[in-house]
Design an enzyme around this catalytic site. Structure first.
Site, mmCIF file in Angstrom:
data_model
loop_
_atom_site.group_PDB
_atom_site.id
_atom_site.type_symbol
_atom_site.label_atom_id
_atom_site.label_comp_id
_atom_site.label_asym_id
_atom_site.label_seq_id
_atom_site.Cartn_x
_atom_site.Cartn_y
_atom_site.Cartn_z
ATOM 1 N N ASP A 1 -9.118 0.366 2.322
ATOM 2 C CA ASP A 1 -8.133 -0.100 3.301
ATOM 3 C C ASP A 1 -8.564 0.363 4.691
ATOM 4 O O ASP A 1 -8.086 1.370 5.204
ATOM 5 C CB ASP A 1 -6.754 0.451 2.941
ATOM 6 C CG ASP A 1 -5.655 -0.093 3.842
ATOM 7 O OD1 ASP A 1 -5.767 -1.254 4.254
ATOM 8 O OD2 ASP A 1 -4.698 0.648 4.130
ATOM 9 N N HIS B 1 -3.634 14.159 0.714
ATOM 10 C CA HIS B 1 -3.849 13.298 1.877
ATOM 11 C C HIS B 1 -2.656 13.374 2.820
ATOM 12 O O HIS B 1 -2.811 13.527 4.040
ATOM 13 C CB HIS B 1 -4.071 11.862 1.402
ATOM 14 C CG HIS B 1 -4.239 10.866 2.502
ATOM 15 N ND1 HIS B 1 -5.309 10.859 3.361
ATOM 16 C CD2 HIS B 1 -3.445 9.821 2.894
ATOM 17 C CE1 HIS B 1 -5.190 9.860 4.218
ATOM 18 N NE2 HIS B 1 -4.065 9.218 3.966
ATOM 19 N N TYR C 1 1.293 5.680 -0.604
ATOM 20 C CA TYR C 1 0.880 6.918 0.069
ATOM 21 C C TYR C 1 1.005 8.032 -0.964
ATOM 22 O O TYR C 1 1.737 8.991 -0.787
ATOM 23 C CB TYR C 1 1.833 7.131 1.248
ATOM 24 C CG TYR C 1 1.439 8.100 2.334
ATOM 25 C CD1 TYR C 1 0.117 8.422 2.620
ATOM 26 C CD2 TYR C 1 2.438 8.673 3.127
ATOM 27 C CE1 TYR C 1 -0.193 9.294 3.647
ATOM 28 C CE2 TYR C 1 2.131 9.546 4.162
ATOM 29 C CZ TYR C 1 0.814 9.846 4.415
ATOM 30 O OH TYR C 1 0.515 10.711 5.452
ATOM 31 N N LYS D 1 -3.952 -1.730 10.487
ATOM 32 C CA LYS D 1 -4.299 -1.841 9.073
ATOM 33 C C LYS D 1 -4.607 -3.274 8.643
ATOM 34 O O LYS D 1 -5.304 -3.489 7.655
ATOM 35 C CB LYS D 1 -3.124 -1.337 8.220
ATOM 36 C CG LYS D 1 -2.838 0.151 8.342
ATOM 37 C CD LYS D 1 -3.761 0.949 7.444
ATOM 38 C CE LYS D 1 -3.283 2.378 7.320
ATOM 39 N NZ LYS D 1 -4.110 3.150 6.373
ATOM 40 N N GLU E 1 -10.718 4.105 3.869
ATOM 41 C CA GLU E 1 -9.757 4.723 2.965
ATOM 42 C C GLU E 1 -10.101 4.306 1.545
ATOM 43 O O GLU E 1 -9.985 3.123 1.191
ATOM 44 C CB GLU E 1 -8.320 4.312 3.298
ATOM 45 C CG GLU E 1 -7.788 4.967 4.554
ATOM 46 C CD GLU E 1 -6.281 4.815 4.713
ATOM 47 O OE1 GLU E 1 -5.701 5.570 5.502
ATOM 48 O OE2 GLU E 1 -5.700 3.937 4.036
ATOM 49 N N GLN F 1 -3.388 2.427 15.205
ATOM 50 C CA GLN F 1 -2.319 2.810 14.295
ATOM 51 C C GLN F 1 -1.408 3.883 14.882
ATOM 52 O O GLN F 1 -0.186 3.809 14.791
ATOM 53 C CB GLN F 1 -2.938 3.306 12.990
ATOM 54 C CG GLN F 1 -1.944 3.736 11.937
ATOM 55 C CD GLN F 1 -2.639 4.313 10.716
ATOM 56 O OE1 GLN F 1 -3.861 4.355 10.656
ATOM 57 N NE2 GLN F 1 -1.866 4.761 9.755
ATOM 58 N N THR G 1 -8.720 -5.581 4.370
ATOM 59 C CA THR G 1 -8.676 -4.679 3.227
ATOM 60 C C THR G 1 -9.661 -5.227 2.203
ATOM 61 O O THR G 1 -9.539 -6.384 1.785
ATOM 62 C CB THR G 1 -7.262 -4.611 2.607
ATOM 63 O OG1 THR G 1 -6.350 -4.092 3.582
ATOM 64 C CG2 THR G 1 -7.252 -3.728 1.379
ATOM 65 N N GLU H 1 -9.588 12.752 7.557
ATOM 66 C CA GLU H 1 -9.439 14.048 6.893
ATOM 67 C C GLU H 1 -10.742 14.845 6.950
ATOM 68 O O GLU H 1 -10.738 16.036 7.259
ATOM 69 C CB GLU H 1 -9.055 13.849 5.429
ATOM 70 C CG GLU H 1 -7.707 13.236 5.179
ATOM 71 C CD GLU H 1 -7.508 12.961 3.707
ATOM 72 O OE1 GLU H 1 -7.171 13.901 2.965
ATOM 73 O OE2 GLU H 1 -7.730 11.798 3.296
ATOM 74 N N GLU I 1 -9.359 3.892 -2.170
ATOM 75 C CA GLU I 1 -8.126 3.750 -2.926
ATOM 76 C C GLU I 1 -8.384 3.031 -4.251
ATOM 77 O O GLU I 1 -9.446 2.452 -4.468
ATOM 78 C CB GLU I 1 -7.086 2.951 -2.119
ATOM 79 C CG GLU I 1 -6.835 3.484 -0.715
ATOM 80 C CD GLU I 1 -5.681 2.784 -0.010
ATOM 81 O OE1 GLU I 1 -4.899 2.071 -0.709
ATOM 82 O OE2 GLU I 1 -5.551 2.941 1.215
ATOM 83 N N ARG J 1 1.571 15.991 12.963
ATOM 84 C CA ARG J 1 2.851 16.611 13.290
ATOM 85 C C ARG J 1 2.737 18.127 13.145
ATOM 86 O O ARG J 1 3.359 18.731 12.249
ATOM 87 C CB ARG J 1 3.957 16.075 12.370
ATOM 88 C CG ARG J 1 4.152 14.566 12.456
ATOM 89 C CD ARG J 1 5.260 14.088 11.522
ATOM 90 N NE ARG J 1 4.996 14.442 10.122
ATOM 91 C CZ ARG J 1 4.213 13.748 9.306
ATOM 92 N NH1 ARG J 1 3.615 12.651 9.752
ATOM 93 N NH2 ARG J 1 4.033 14.127 8.059
ATOM 94 N N ASP K 1 0.851 -1.187 0.000
ATOM 95 C CA ASP K 1 0.000 0.000 0.000
ATOM 96 C C ASP K 1 0.889 1.240 0.000
ATOM 97 O O ASP K 1 1.764 1.384 0.862
ATOM 98 C CB ASP K 1 -0.897 -0.005 1.236
ATOM 99 C CG ASP K 1 -2.029 1.011 1.134
ATOM 100 O OD1 ASP K 1 -2.329 1.459 0.014
ATOM 101 O OD2 ASP K 1 -2.615 1.344 2.169
ATOM 102 N N ARG L 1 -7.525 3.966 13.577
ATOM 103 C CA ARG L 1 -6.583 5.078 13.739
ATOM 104 C C ARG L 1 -5.961 5.137 15.133
ATOM 105 O O ARG L 1 -4.798 5.526 15.275
ATOM 106 C CB ARG L 1 -7.309 6.403 13.435
ATOM 107 C CG ARG L 1 -7.841 6.525 12.023
ATOM 108 C CD ARG L 1 -6.744 6.446 10.991
ATOM 109 N NE ARG L 1 -7.246 6.724 9.643
ATOM 110 C CZ ARG L 1 -6.524 6.640 8.546
ATOM 111 N NH1 ARG L 1 -5.243 6.266 8.626
ATOM 112 N NH2 ARG L 1 -7.055 6.911 7.364
ATOM 113 N N THR M 1 -4.766 6.372 0.126
ATOM 114 C CA THR M 1 -6.006 7.144 0.084
ATOM 115 C C THR M 1 -5.993 8.157 -1.054
ATOM 116 O O THR M 1 -5.044 8.915 -1.227
ATOM 117 C CB THR M 1 -6.223 7.879 1.413
ATOM 118 O OG1 THR M 1 -6.239 6.921 2.470
ATOM 119 C CG2 THR M 1 -7.536 8.639 1.412
#
Length: 421
Positions: free
Chosen positions: A226, A126, A121, A246, A192, A233, A250, A351, A194, A135, A119, A230, A337
């Site tokens: 997916d 996203h 990114y 995760k 998610e 995770q 899926t 999001e 995808e 962060r 998978d 959270r 995503t």
């Protein structure tokens, strides 16, 4: 002018003759086998091919697409031409019509045996949103993000076909304000949306796949959801990235849309700055003009567009094999995503709700920060065909069921800081 089939295809169907996606189905008490969707029917390929003494007939009697995928791109193209001719030329009607089965009479299965699952990114939008969320005191994108397609290896054994129940996973998580973790059902179950790419032609160890070679290896594409826990995770992700948050499930759509059907959706990839290293460049790289739609309990919550994805399918494949890692027939390469710049283009609830701090309001007056038991998620996608028609992927669906055991979910809230693809 759009090509038409003698098989009736309703306006707006995801499965016009320009598509011809492959899947694995069973009818009545018969064994699963390979079919192709056309309108509201599935075409049973094994008996049709056998009736013409086709040398590829046996691969369609298998309960998986893998034997067909392993034949390679020349066979994929030849079979597609064979199918298109029989479904558009009226003289084949008597031969083909008896092998058409209404879709509402069949059961769909996982279309291929998943060898490996990676998978990525690939959406900058996203990645930036989650970077600002997780962060806030650092740059939203990691230093390496614009230089290479970031990804992680998932658990192939938990990839399942659309409609498989989503059992709320248990796991270790640390609730906001706590200094120690607890164990129990996730309180931050997310979706998610995808796109996944299915590998047909394998490679040998040490072989690198160039950006311009992708169509020799990628057979087609599927929808992917997916599912992500959270809170699990965010607690576990540092230092090695996604794991149990995760790997519980899926979901993929039951129909694999051939890459040949997506010729009309191929567009120039986005401008990349700084320019990627030479192994991530090619003369024939492409993005895909796909319109996704995400529904929660029947209500549209997002309409992401795949065309804006920063890293292309070919670049993901080139990077995956750049160290000599081999491809296997049945590998699933997911995009991560799909999210765009608009508020309505977010392909995940984390999001949409800013980490759960701004819940969405559904038409029935209820609110959601993350998924609750009983919720149903449906992801669909459509794409343009070369002749102006429009085709689709069908849908990938899942309904959330309560955890099989464990304590009550922890209070919802902003996840612990983490890197979260």
């Amino acid at each position: 002018m759009a090509v038409t089939s003698w098989v009736p295809v309703a306006e707006g169907s995801h499965f016009p003759v320009q598509n011809l996606p492959y899947g694995v189905f069973s009818h009545a008490e018969e064994e699963p086998r390979v079919g192709v969707a056309i309108g509201d029917h599935v075409l049973d390929l094994a008996p049709l091919a056998a009736s013409e003494w086709a040398d590829f007939a046996s691969v369609f009697a298998a309960p998986s697409l893998n034997p067909f995928l392993a034949l390679g791109s020349r066979a994929w193209h030849a079979v597609r031409q064979w199918l298109t001719e029989r479904l558009t030329d009226e003289t084949y009607r008597a031969l083909v019509e008896s092998e058409l089965i209404p879709l509402d009479q069949v059961r769909m299965h996982l279309p291929f045996e998943v060898a490996d699952y990676v998978d990525f990114y690939a959406s900058e939008h996203h990645a930036r949103r989650l970077g600002r969320l997780f962060r806030p005191d650092e740059p939203p994108l990691p230093a390496n993000w614009r230089h290479l397609p970031i990804g992680y290896h998932g658990r192939a054994g938990t990839v399942a076909v659309s409609g498989t129940p989503v059992i709320r996973p248990d796991g270790q998580r640390r609730t906001p304000g706590s200094t120690s973790p607890s164990f129990g059902p996730t309180a931050q179950l997310d979706l998610e949306a995808e796109i996944g790419f299915v590998i047909g032609t394998p490679t040998v160890r040490g072989q690198q796949v160039g950006v311009d070679d992708v169509r020799e290896h990628v057979f087609g594409a599927v929808l992917v959801n997916d599912w992500s826990a959270r809170d699990l995770q965010s607690w576990e992700a540092r230092p090695l990235g996604p794991f149990l948050g995760k790997s519980f499930l899926t979901s993929i759509s039951p129909w694999v849309v051939p890459l040949d059907a997506l010729d009309g959706a191929m567009v120039a990839p986005p401008t990349q700055e700084p320019p990627p290293l030479s192994y991530l460049r090619g003369e024939h790289d492409f993005g895909l003009d796909l319109d996704l739609e995400v529904r929660l309990n029947g209500h549209v919550v997002a309409r992401p567009q795949y065309a804006g994805m920063y890293w292309t399918p070919a670049q993901m494949l080139a990077h995956l094999t750049s160290n000599g890692a081999s491809l296997r027939t049945g590998d699933l390469i997911a995009s991560g995503t799909v999210s765009g710049p608009g508020e309505d283009e977010c392909g995940s609830l984390i999001e949409i709700t800013s980490g759960g701090s701004t819940p969405i309001v559904l038409p029935d007056g209820t609110t959601r920060s993350f998924l609750e038991d009983g919720d149903e998620v449906i992801v669909q996608a459509t794409a343009p065909a070369l002749d102006g028609a429009r085709l689709g992927f069908g849908a990938v669906t899942g309904r959330v069921r309560p955890a099989s055991h464990g304590s009550a979910p922890a209070p919802t809230g902003a996840p612990e800081p983490a890197v979260a693809p």
